[in-house]
Design an enzyme around this catalytic site. Structure first.
Site, PDB file in Angstrom:
ATOM      1  CG  ASP A  52      -1.769   1.198   1.337  1.00  0.00           C
ATOM      2  OD1 ASP A  52      -1.775   1.987   0.377  1.00  0.00           O
ATOM      3  OD2 ASP A  52      -2.439   1.362   2.370  1.00  0.00           O
ATOM      4  CD  GLU A 131      35.729  10.949   3.457  1.00  0.00           C
ATOM      5  OE1 GLU A 131      36.368  11.060   4.518  1.00  0.00           O
ATOM      6  OE2 GLU A 131      35.862  11.729   2.515  1.00  0.00           O
ATOM      7  CD  GLU A 133      32.353  12.837   9.986  1.00  0.00           C
ATOM      8  OE1 GLU A 133      33.571  13.012   9.808  1.00  0.00           O
ATOM      9  OE2 GLU A 133      31.558  13.770  10.193  1.00  0.00           O
ATOM     10  CD  GLU A 188      35.827  12.288  12.063  1.00  0.00           C
ATOM     11  OE1 GLU A 188      36.261  13.251  12.701  1.00  0.00           O
ATOM     12  OE2 GLU A 188      36.186  12.034  10.901  1.00  0.00           O
ATOM     13  CD  GLU A 195      35.339   9.586   8.013  1.00  0.00           C
ATOM     14  OE1 GLU A 195      35.218  10.739   8.484  1.00  0.00           O
ATOM     15  OE2 GLU A 195      36.131   9.306   7.093  1.00  0.00           O
ATOM     16  CG  HIS A 244      33.501  14.677   3.886  1.00  0.00           C
ATOM     17  ND1 HIS A 244      34.777  14.709   4.386  1.00  0.00           N
ATOM     18  CD2 HIS A 244      32.797  15.604   4.578  1.00  0.00           C
ATOM     19  CE1 HIS A 244      34.852  15.620   5.335  1.00  0.00           C
ATOM     20  NE2 HIS A 244      33.658  16.174   5.483  1.00  0.00           N
ATOM     21  NE  ARG A 315      42.283  16.870   5.157  1.00  0.00           N
ATOM     22  CZ  ARG A 315      41.791  15.664   4.922  1.00  0.00           C
ATOM     23  NH1 ARG A 315      40.539  15.391   5.187  1.00  0.00           N
ATOM     24  NH2 ARG A 315      42.560  14.718   4.427  1.00  0.00           N
ATOM     25  CD  GLU A 332      36.585  15.247   1.085  1.00  0.00           C
ATOM     26  OE1 GLU A 332      37.436  16.152   1.086  1.00  0.00           O
ATOM     27  OE2 GLU A 332      36.480  14.414   1.989  1.00  0.00           O
ATOM     28  NE  ARG A 334      36.131  18.820   3.626  1.00  0.00           N
ATOM     29  CZ  ARG A 334      35.841  19.659   4.598  1.00  0.00           C
ATOM     30  NH1 ARG A 334      35.266  20.808   4.313  1.00  0.00           N
ATOM     31  NH2 ARG A 334      36.128  19.374   5.840  1.00  0.00           N
TER      32      ARG A 334
HETATM   33  P1  ADP Z   1      39.496  11.862   3.569  1.00  0.00           P
HETATM   34  O1  ADP Z   1      40.924  12.177   3.283  1.00  0.00           O
HETATM   35  O2  ADP Z   1      38.579  12.949   3.126  1.00  0.00           O
HETATM   36  O3  ADP Z   1      39.257  11.429   5.000  1.00  0.00           O
HETATM   37  P2  ADP Z   1      39.035   9.093   2.938  1.00  0.00           P
HETATM   38  O4  ADP Z   1      40.353   8.474   2.651  1.00  0.00           O
HETATM   39  O5  ADP Z   1      38.431   8.871   4.289  1.00  0.00           O
HETATM   40  O6  ADP Z   1      39.164  10.643   2.613  1.00  0.00           O
HETATM   41  O7  ADP Z   1      37.945   8.615   1.875  1.00  0.00           O
HETATM   42  C1  ADP Z   1      38.217   8.628   0.536  1.00  0.00           C
HETATM   43  C2  ADP Z   1      37.045   8.044  -0.206  1.00  0.00           C
HETATM   44  O8  ADP Z   1      37.214   8.364  -1.588  1.00  0.00           O
HETATM   45  C3  ADP Z   1      36.946   6.520  -0.126  1.00  0.00           C
HETATM   46  O9  ADP Z   1      35.594   6.142   0.009  1.00  0.00           O
HETATM   47  C4  ADP Z   1      37.489   6.088  -1.502  1.00  0.00           C
HETATM   48  O10 ADP Z   1      37.013   4.825  -1.943  1.00  0.00           O
HETATM   49  C5  ADP Z   1      36.966   7.214  -2.362  1.00  0.00           C
HETATM   50  N1  ADP Z   1      37.597   7.310  -3.688  1.00  0.00           N
HETATM   51  C6  ADP Z   1      38.856   7.015  -4.071  1.00  0.00           C
HETATM   52  N2  ADP Z   1      39.015   7.174  -5.392  1.00  0.00           N
HETATM   53  C7  ADP Z   1      37.807   7.593  -5.887  1.00  0.00           C
HETATM   54  C8  ADP Z   1      37.308   7.919  -7.183  1.00  0.00           C
HETATM   55  N3  ADP Z   1      38.069   7.867  -8.262  1.00  0.00           N
HETATM   56  N4  ADP Z   1      36.006   8.292  -7.282  1.00  0.00           N
HETATM   57  C9  ADP Z   1      35.222   8.357  -6.204  1.00  0.00           C
HETATM   58  N5  ADP Z   1      35.645   8.061  -4.961  1.00  0.00           N
HETATM   59  C10 ADP Z   1      36.915   7.679  -4.799  1.00  0.00           C
HETATM   60 MG    MG Z   2      36.643  13.521   3.712  1.00  0.00          MG
HETATM   61 MG    MG Z   3      35.438  12.657   8.954  1.00  0.00          MG
HETATM   62 MG    MG Z   4      37.693  10.250   5.869  1.00  0.00          MG
END
Ligand code: ADP
Ligand code: MG
Ligand code: MG
Ligand code: MG
Ligand code: MG
Length: 443
Positions: A52, A131, A133, A188, A195, A244, A315, A332, A334
């Site tokens: 439904d 990413e 959290e 975190e 995270e 992120h 950042r 990224e 954010r």
């Molecule tokens: P941060 O430095 O912001 O903490 P992380 O290392 O925690 O980053 O997370 C990086 C994320 O980016 C991971 O989920 C990873 O799989 C992803 N990632 C890496 N290469 C690519 C890509 N080409 N396209 C999309 N995501 C990617």
């Molecule tokens: Mg990040």
């Molecule tokens: Mg974080």
């Molecule tokens: Mg991270």
């Protein structure tokens, strides 16, 4: 990977599955379940399970309430945790009308549509690495969440293992059993905050993963006497929870954001895509930060973005371009928080970026200084706008953005807006503790 109906039949027999959970997602990003005994398997596999739709937020009116669930066989998964009544497996479903046509009010169907448009434009995949959290709070004696954090840990802490650390390890192990590739997991900045990052996958898988992830985190936390919340800002004065979104466009096996020939090794298209995200940033905020509470996170001082800018080193801005190149070349975003409906958010982000490519938009210069330390006049001179500061302002920005609206399609846009207008109206009328503290005795 392609899972067939026969694979599912075999798995049901071999694993002695007793219940099937059919999952889909409503407009607010909440997972909905229809659970049926395994005796209904053939009906499920034949796309004949009706439910439904009028009881689901953002779906349909009473007069057209019956809808069908079409399971995506590739999402077949056994929940690894024990259940007294036998094993439970799930299938993520797409919602269809009784005549079999896909229902455009289903956020997942919409993402499928947007991805197909992208493929028609010649791209092979939109890759997403989230990413997420979350906070872990203690459960009280009635099994209700308390506002008591369970630890005093902090970022990358190696402090003696507390309940939270044990719980997080358990979550990671369960996720791995379910086929997630967990790349990292850490404490975190805030106490009680964690995270877990899993490897990027293409857009539809990533959205499915985010939904499954939330379910796993909440389920395992309870087993540890904890309550997991993805609410963006549960506590005043400490960091909130974001999600992120790392992203890249692929053509064939190649990362289309990477170009070894340019100074930055970012392709022109990556820059156009980035410019599209910036140009539509205000409207995207409505989708990516869809709750009143989301805006309590988007304030200065807690590592969450407040201004529309990008950087390769810093950042603090809305968009960061991590240093990785080659296959890892990515943007990224954010601002996104885990209350975002991942199907809507990823569709809107993709369309905003593709609009940048289509119209060859170019971004403002990168801002590598701390934007929060700039004077207002300096930000103005650098054309740095701010993100909407309330849900109300974000919804107004969405109303004015035809590209982001089109990313949702008319049905989802309307139900999203209706739902958010109600939420804002209710919030406006509430009087908070903060106001009484400020004004009751002063006036
Ligand atoms: P941060 O430095 O912001 O903490 P992380 O290392 O925690 O980053 O997370 C990086 C994320 O980016 C991971 O989920 C990873 O799989 C992803 N990632 C890496 N290469 C690519 C890509 N080409 N396209 C999309 N995501 C990617
Ligand atoms: Mg990040
Ligand atoms: Mg974080
Ligand atoms: Mg991270
Ligand atoms: Mg298009």
């Amino acid at each position: 990977k392609t899972i067939t109906a026969d694979d599912i039949r075999t798995s049901v027999k071999e694993e002695n599955v007793q219940f099937l959970r059919l999952m889909f997602t409503d407009i607010n990003g909440i997972i909905k379940n229809v659970e049926v005994p395994v005796s209904q398997l053939e009906k499920v596999l034949a796309n004949k399970m009706a439910f439904d739709g009028s009881s689901i937020d953002g779906f349909v009116r009473i007069e057209e309430s019956d809808m069908l669930l079409f399971p995506d066989f590739n999402t077949w998964l056994l929940f690894p945790w024990e259940n007294d009544h036998g094993k439970v497996a799930r299938l993520i479903c797409s919602v269809h009308r009784m005549d079999g046509t896909p229902f455009e009010g289903d956020p997942r169907n919409n993402l499928v549509r947007v991805i197909q448009d992208m493929k028609d434009d010649g791209y092979s995949a939109f890759n997403i690495g989230p990413e997420p959290e979350f906070f872990l709070f203690k459960l009280d004696e009635n099994g209700e969440p308390s506002m008591q954090l369970n630890d005093k840990g902090s970022y990358f802490d190696f402090a003696p293992l507390d309940m939270g650390e044990n719980c997080r390890r358990d979550i990671v192990l369960e996720l791995e059993k379910m086929g997630f590739e967990v790349e990292a997991s850490h404490h975190e900045v805030a106490p009680g905050q964690h995270e877990i990052d899993f490897r990027y996958t293409d857009a539809l898988d990533a959205a499915d993963h985010i939904q499954t992830f939330k379910l796993v985190v909440k389920t395992i936390a309870r087993k540890h006497g904890l309550y997991a919340t993805f609410m963006p800002k549960p506590l005043h004065g400490i960091n909130g929870s974001g999600m992120h979104i790392n992203m890249s466009l692929f053509k064939g096996e190649k990362n289309f954001f990477y170009d070894p020939e340019t100074d930055t090794q970012l392709s022109d298209s990556a820059m156009h895509f980035l410019a599209g995200l910036l140009a539509h940033a205000r409207a995207l905020t409505a989708i990516n930060n869809p709750t009143v509470n989301s805006y309590k996170r988007l304030v200065p001082g807690f590592e969450a973005p407040v201004y529309i800018a990008w950087s390769g080193t810093n950042r603090s801005p809305l968009i960061r371009v991590p240093l990785a190149r080659g296959l890892g070349t990515r943007l990224e975003l954010r601002s996104v928080d885990p209350t975002a409906n991942p199907y809507l958010a990823i569709a809107a982000i993709l369309e905003a970026g593709l609009d940048g490519i289509e119209n060859k938009l170019t971004p403002e210069e990168a801002v590598d200084r701390n934007i929060y330390r700039m004077q207002d006049s300096e930000r103005k001179a650098n054309h740095i706008q701010d993100l909407p500061s309330t849900l109300h302002n974000a919804i107004k920005a969405l109303e004015d953005d035809p590209v982001v609206k089109a990313a949702l399609g008319p049905h989802l846009y309307q139900s999203f807006k209706d739902s958010k207008d109600l939420e804002w109206a209710a919030y406006r009328q509430s009087v908070s503790e903060w106001e009484r503290d400020q004004y009751l005795e002063l006036y």
